[in-house]
Write an enzyme that holds these catalytic residues in place. Structure first.
Site, PDB file in Angstrom:
ATOM      1  CE  LYS A 114      -4.320  -1.636   1.928  1.00 14.84           C
ATOM      2  NZ  LYS A 114      -5.348  -1.453   2.958  1.00 14.84           N
ATOM      3  CE  LYS A 157      -9.644 -10.847  -0.136  1.00 13.97           C
ATOM      4  NZ  LYS A 157      -9.243 -11.264   1.178  1.00 13.97           N
ATOM      5  CE  LYS A 163      -6.677  -7.079  -2.578  1.00 12.44           C
ATOM      6  NZ  LYS A 163      -6.216  -7.665  -3.828  1.00 12.44           N
TER       7      LYS A 163
END
Ligand code: TRP
Length: 347
Positions: free
Chosen positions: A112, A197, A200
């Site tokens: 991030k 996936k 999120k």
């Protein structure tokens, strides 16, 4: 009884991935089998650029959807993190136990922070310390088990390390928690990108089904899911991830088995149609209940108020004990401690 703690972060709308991967099991299994707490972890939503009104809205919606998905406030504790001061109180103490290197090694932080820096933005200090706050969420309640997806396992490991370290240095204070797999259909993938996936919550896109999507929107998203080349319906996660994802979603919604289900289909179109309908039908009661709860905001507020009170009652003694153990002077001297110290013991 085993104590379970889990949280949802109000950074985006909850998805089918959140529901099948976690929330459904919390409602069907955990709240019955354990002493469970489910928390809308709003403080965690402040670690990246945020819009205050949106965080507020998503927090209310997240709590409402937890109830709509079947969490029963008579059976478990549903609350909002910022309503209970103990999280922030304990987080600071744990910052005094964690190390800078340990924080910088967290994979999610590295990813991030790198993304933020590429965008030319700045990284909030709270993004670095976020796993410590998460450890505080868990340790404050003496949780034994933390059902989380794979991306959160490293954070639960950190919570374990901090609990062990604190206990060794300052005396036994915390239960050492462990991460558990949240369920069977734990990995719903993005319909447009089956390699990543669908959970999120901060992404947007046509490959994500939101719990509050209208039936026609759900149908459109599922019908447009990418499938793999080939015509035969096979179940193979590696070679045919798009198809496998649809089969798994269908299986999760209908309680079937993807390998068995595939035999019933000769075309992708049919499989998509049935999967879309299965998702629509599964979401229908959740959406209905959500609508009812939205019409009664006082009820939801009451549940959250009581949830926070109960949570505070559980966390308070542990966090107070940690304050004493680490060497902070109690505001109100406890007679037993004062006497012992006056007598010169333990000084
Ligand atoms: N970090 C988790 C996530 O991003 C949310 C979370 C915060 C959490 N505190 C927690 C999950 C404690 C489990 C236990 O999904």
């Amino acid at each position: 009884m085993t104590r379970v703690f889990s949280g949802v972060k109000p950074t985006g709308h909850l998805t089918l991935g959140n529901y099948l991967g976690a929330m459904r099991r919390w409602a069907e299994v955990d709240q019955h089998a354990a002493d469970a707490l489910f928390c809308v972890v709003d403080l965690h939503a402040l670690t990246v650029d945020h819009d205050p009104a949106r965080v507020r809205r998503l927090s209310r919606q997240g709590a409402t959807l937890l109830l709509a998905s079947g969490l029963d406030p008579e059976r478990c504790t549903v609350f909002v993190q910022s309503h209970v001061d103990e999280h922030a109180r304990l987080s600071y103490l744990l910052e005094c136990v964690a190390t800078d290197g340990e924080m910088r090694r967290m994979i999610q932080y590295k990813e991030k922070a790198a993304r933020e820096q590429r965008r030319g933005g700045s990284v909030r200090l709270s993004l670095l310390t976020y796993p410590v706050l998460m450890a505080a969420d868990i340790l404050a309640y003496g949780a034994d088990e933390v059902p989380v997806g794979d991306d959160q396992r490293q954070h639960v490991e950190l919570a374990r390390d901090l609990a062990v370290r604190f206990n060794q240095r300052y005396g036994h204070t915390f239960v050492v928690p462990r991460a558990t797999k949240p369920g069977v259909a734990a990995r719903v993938m993005n319909l447009q990108d089956p390699a990543s996936k669908m959970g999120k919550s901060d992404d947007v896109g046509p490959g994500i089904v939101y719990l509050l999507d209208e039936p026609d929107v759900v149908r459109r998203k599922v019908m447009r899911a990418v499938t793999d080349s080939g015509r035969e319906v096979v179940y193979d996660r590696e070679a045919r991830p798009g198809l496998a994802n649809l089969l798994e979603i269908l299986a999760a919604c209908t309680g079937g088995d993807p390998e068995l289900l595939r035999g019933a289909y000769t075309s992708y179109g049919e499989l998509k149609r049935d999967t879309a309908e299965a998702v629509v039908e599964m979401l229908r009661p959740v959406q209905q209940r959500h609508k009812e709860l939205c019409a009664d905001p006082a009820y939801v507020e009451g549940v959250l108020r009581e949830g926070a009170e109960r949570a505070r009652g559980m966390a308070r003694p542990t966090v107070d004990a940690a304050y004493r153990a680490i060497g902070l002077l109690p505001a109100v001297a406890e007679p037993a401690v004062a006497e012992r110290e006056a007598a010169g013991a333990g000084v």
